[in-house]
Design an enzyme around this catalytic site. Structure first.
Site, PDB file in Angstrom:
ATOM      1  N   GLN A 192     -41.586-115.340  -9.507  1.00 12.77           N
ATOM      2  CA  GLN A 192     -42.146-113.993  -9.303  1.00 12.77           C
ATOM      3  C   GLN A 192     -41.176-112.906  -9.744  1.00 12.77           C
ATOM      4  OE1 GLN A 192     -42.736-112.756  -5.209  1.00 12.77           O
ATOM      5  NE2 GLN A 192     -44.034-111.034  -5.808  1.00 12.77           N
ATOM      6  N   TYR A 243     -35.461-122.397   5.167  1.00 12.46           N
ATOM      7  CA  TYR A 243     -35.182-121.374   4.145  1.00 12.46           C
ATOM      8  C   TYR A 243     -34.171-120.347   4.688  1.00 12.46           C
ATOM      9  CZ  TYR A 243     -36.368-117.308   1.105  1.00 12.46           C
ATOM     10  OH  TYR A 243     -36.341-116.231   0.253  1.00 12.46           O
ATOM     11  N   LYS A 251     -30.317-119.431   3.575  1.00  9.03           N
ATOM     12  CA  LYS A 251     -29.945-118.079   3.130  1.00  9.03           C
ATOM     13  C   LYS A 251     -28.724-117.567   3.906  1.00  9.03           C
ATOM     14  CE  LYS A 251     -32.774-117.324  -0.259  1.00  9.03           C
ATOM     15  NZ  LYS A 251     -32.254-117.205  -1.630  1.00  9.03           N
TER      16      LYS A 251
HETATM   17  P1  NAD Z   1     -40.147-118.022  -6.982  1.00  7.96           P
HETATM   18  O1  NAD Z   1     -40.469-119.186  -6.117  1.00  7.96           O
HETATM   19  O2  NAD Z   1     -41.272-117.202  -7.490  1.00  7.96           O
HETATM   20  O3  NAD Z   1     -39.280-118.490  -8.225  1.00  7.96           O
HETATM   21  C1  NAD Z   1     -38.221-119.394  -8.093  1.00  7.96           C
HETATM   22  C2  NAD Z   1     -38.002-120.060  -9.431  1.00  7.96           C
HETATM   23  O4  NAD Z   1     -36.993-121.059  -9.218  1.00  7.96           O
HETATM   24  C3  NAD Z   1     -39.252-120.781  -9.981  1.00  7.96           C
HETATM   25  O5  NAD Z   1     -39.501-120.381 -11.298  1.00  7.96           O
HETATM   26  C4  NAD Z   1     -38.880-122.262  -9.911  1.00  7.96           C
HETATM   27  O6  NAD Z   1     -39.395-123.029 -10.998  1.00  7.96           O
HETATM   28  C5  NAD Z   1     -37.360-122.186  -9.981  1.00  7.96           C
HETATM   29  N1  NAD Z   1     -36.740-123.387  -9.439  1.00  7.96           N
HETATM   30  C6  NAD Z   1     -37.079-124.104  -8.357  1.00  7.96           C
HETATM   31  N2  NAD Z   1     -36.301-125.177  -8.237  1.00  7.96           N
HETATM   32  C7  NAD Z   1     -35.423-125.141  -9.279  1.00  7.96           C
HETATM   33  C8  NAD Z   1     -34.383-125.983  -9.714  1.00  7.96           C
HETATM   34  N3  NAD Z   1     -34.088-127.106  -9.074  1.00  7.96           N
HETATM   35  N4  NAD Z   1     -33.677-125.606 -10.805  1.00  7.96           N
HETATM   36  C9  NAD Z   1     -33.987-124.482 -11.489  1.00  7.96           C
HETATM   37  N5  NAD Z   1     -34.989-123.665 -11.131  1.00  7.96           N
HETATM   38  C10 NAD Z   1     -35.701-123.995 -10.036  1.00  7.96           C
HETATM   39  O7  NAD Z   1     -39.108-117.112  -6.184  1.00  7.96           O
HETATM   40  P2  NAD Z   1     -38.830-115.555  -6.346  1.00  7.96           P
HETATM   41  O8  NAD Z   1     -39.766-114.848  -5.451  1.00  7.96           O
HETATM   42  O9  NAD Z   1     -38.772-115.189  -7.757  1.00  7.96           O
HETATM   43  O10 NAD Z   1     -37.391-115.482  -5.652  1.00  7.96           O
HETATM   44  C11 NAD Z   1     -36.188-115.306  -6.354  1.00  7.96           C
HETATM   45  C12 NAD Z   1     -35.066-115.167  -5.339  1.00  7.96           C
HETATM   46  O11 NAD Z   1     -35.334-114.034  -4.494  1.00  7.96           O
HETATM   47  C13 NAD Z   1     -34.921-116.352  -4.394  1.00  7.96           C
HETATM   48  O12 NAD Z   1     -33.571-116.529  -4.064  1.00  7.96           O
HETATM   49  C14 NAD Z   1     -35.666-115.903  -3.159  1.00  7.96           C
HETATM   50  O13 NAD Z   1     -35.199-116.545  -1.996  1.00  7.96           O
HETATM   51  C15 NAD Z   1     -35.333-114.437  -3.148  1.00  7.96           C
HETATM   52  N6  NAD Z   1     -36.290-113.644  -2.380  1.00  7.96           N
HETATM   53  C16 NAD Z   1     -37.560-113.462  -2.850  1.00  7.96           C
HETATM   54  C17 NAD Z   1     -38.446-112.692  -2.105  1.00  7.96           C
HETATM   55  C18 NAD Z   1     -39.867-112.434  -2.555  1.00  7.96           C
HETATM   56  O14 NAD Z   1     -40.652-111.847  -1.796  1.00  7.96           O
HETATM   57  N7  NAD Z   1     -40.253-112.836  -3.769  1.00  7.96           N
HETATM   58  C19 NAD Z   1     -38.035-112.124  -0.885  1.00  7.96           C
HETATM   59  C20 NAD Z   1     -36.756-112.385  -0.422  1.00  7.96           C
HETATM   60  C21 NAD Z   1     -35.877-113.131  -1.195  1.00  7.96           C
HETATM   61  C1  AKB Z   2     -40.765-115.539   1.777  1.00  9.43           C
HETATM   62  O1  AKB Z   2     -41.747-115.077   2.380  1.00  9.43           O
HETATM   63  O2  AKB Z   2     -40.320-116.684   1.924  1.00  9.43           O
HETATM   64  C2  AKB Z   2     -40.021-114.613   0.860  1.00  9.43           C
HETATM   65  C3  AKB Z   2     -38.911-113.928   1.601  1.00  9.43           C
HETATM   66  C4  AKB Z   2     -39.197-112.737   2.414  1.00  9.43           C
HETATM   67  O3  AKB Z   2     -37.796-114.368   1.555  1.00  9.43           O
HETATM   68  N1  AKB Z   2     -40.955-113.694   0.284  1.00  9.43           N
END
Ligand code: NAD
Ligand code: AKB
Length: 320
Positions: free
Chosen positions: A12, A142, A146
């Protein structure tokens, strides 16, 4: 920094952050990688390699091949999928992160950015205006990864004098790539279902209130921290980062301003229990003071933009 490696580019945030970084650093200087194939916008505009974050030697080879001096690590297993597959979440989020830090240490990487999450907090944490320094006792695998990831990042900063930066993102809302299996996914799905069906069934209750942020603010803030002057940073891996805070009912009311016929219903599932352990709102004054964070989007401004872009995707047949 000249050459940046993005790990987990196809998710995302990665889908949009990779392109935002390419706009700044140049297409050929941002090397996108993921376990899976990335969208064509990424593979057709610059270098892309398949990389499993668990493969430390391939990561090292890519770092050497492209003369990498900055890393953005977005590979992770998020909260809802992490509760289904806790060992996978531990493995990717912890052993993958260690690989990033070890390769970065050995190859003298200048700056590493790796996001954390509001999932570091738990039921004992003050829920309103959650402070920067507070109780970190999460209840999800998760969240546990973190918290450990933040501590690990700060350990490498202290022990090896590395430059590691992290943000506790709230739920991120966007219309480009779908979210990857988190608890806050309802805040994206509500807009897609509003356009497609005119109604949405939420998997969390009406009064569930969580911190949220629109993607343009997420991109702006992430790049701001990545580029911030190191001397100004007192924190490293754990910046609280806030923008908005609203309940599902308030989201529905915001959608009704633009689509009066929109209907919402509620069927809470296991993700309600996760959401109940997370804060309502975040005190992000450290980010605002140390690297100038400020957000732009409020709920109604975001709603208008989300509905516009998702409707356009449906009209063009890009999604069905
Ligand atoms: P996502 O799940 O959309 O994307 C994660 C990506 O990591 C995917 O493309 C997946 O293919 C890849 N992936 C998974 N396992 C893998 C592996 N073994 N090797 C290489 N790639 C791998 O997540 P996101 O929403 O884009 O999140 C990105 C970061 O931001 C993460 O650390 C997440 O914890 C953090 N985060 C996201 C949100 C949110 O709302 N999107 C909120 C808080 C924190
Ligand atoms: C989730 O809901 O797991 C993520 C986050 C807030 O870390 N969007």
């Amino acid at each position: 920094m000249e050459n940046i490696l993005v790990i987990g580019c196809a998710g995302q945030i990665g889908t949009e952050l990779t392109m935002a970084l390419r706009n700044i650093y140049g297409n050929k200087n941002v090397i996108a990688t993921d376990l899976k194939e990335a969208p064509s916008i990424i593979t057709e505009t610059g270098p892309f390699e398949i990389l499993d974050i668990l493969d430390r030697e391939k990561m090292r080879d890519i770092v050497k091949k492209y003369n990498i001096d900055g890393i953005v690590n977005l590979a992770a297993i998020l909260s809802a999928v992490g509760e289904e597959y806790p060992m996978l979440a531990w493995n990717v989020n912890m052993n993958g992160l260690i690989n990033v830090f070890e390769v970065a240490k050995d190859e003298n990487i200048e700056t590493i950015l790796t996001p954390s999450s509001i999932a570091v907090f738990g039921p004992e944490t003050p829920a309103d205006n959650t402070p920067q320094e507070t109780i970190l006792r999460p209840k999800t695998m998760y969240g546990i990864t973190k918290v450990a990831g933040e501590l690990l990042g700060d350990y490498y900063v202290d022990k090896y004098n590395m430059d590691i930066r992290g943000l506790r993102y709230p739920g991120i809302i966007s219309h480009e790539a779908l979210p990857g299996g988190g608890t806050t996914d309802y805040a994206v799905a509500i807009y897609y279902d509003a356009i497609k069906y005119g109604k949405y069934t939420s998997f969390v209750k009406a009064d569930t209130r969580l911190p949220m942020m629109y993607m343009p603010d997420c991109l702006k803030g992430t790049i701001q921290l990545f580029q911030a002057d190191k001397e100004n940073l007192k924190h490293h891996s754990d910046f609280n980062m806030g923008a908005m805070s609203f309940s599902v009912e308030e989201m529905a009311n915001s959608i009704k301003k633009y689509m009066p016929e929109f209907e919402i219903s509620y069927e809470p599932d296991f993700r309600q229990d996760i959401a109940d352990t997370w804060p309502n709102s975040i005190d992000d004054s450290a980010a605002r003071e140390e690297w100038g964070w400020n957000h732009e989007y409020d709920l109604d401004k975001m709603t208008k933009d989300m509905l516009f872009h998702i409707k356009k995707k449906f009209d063009k047949g890009l999604i069905k």
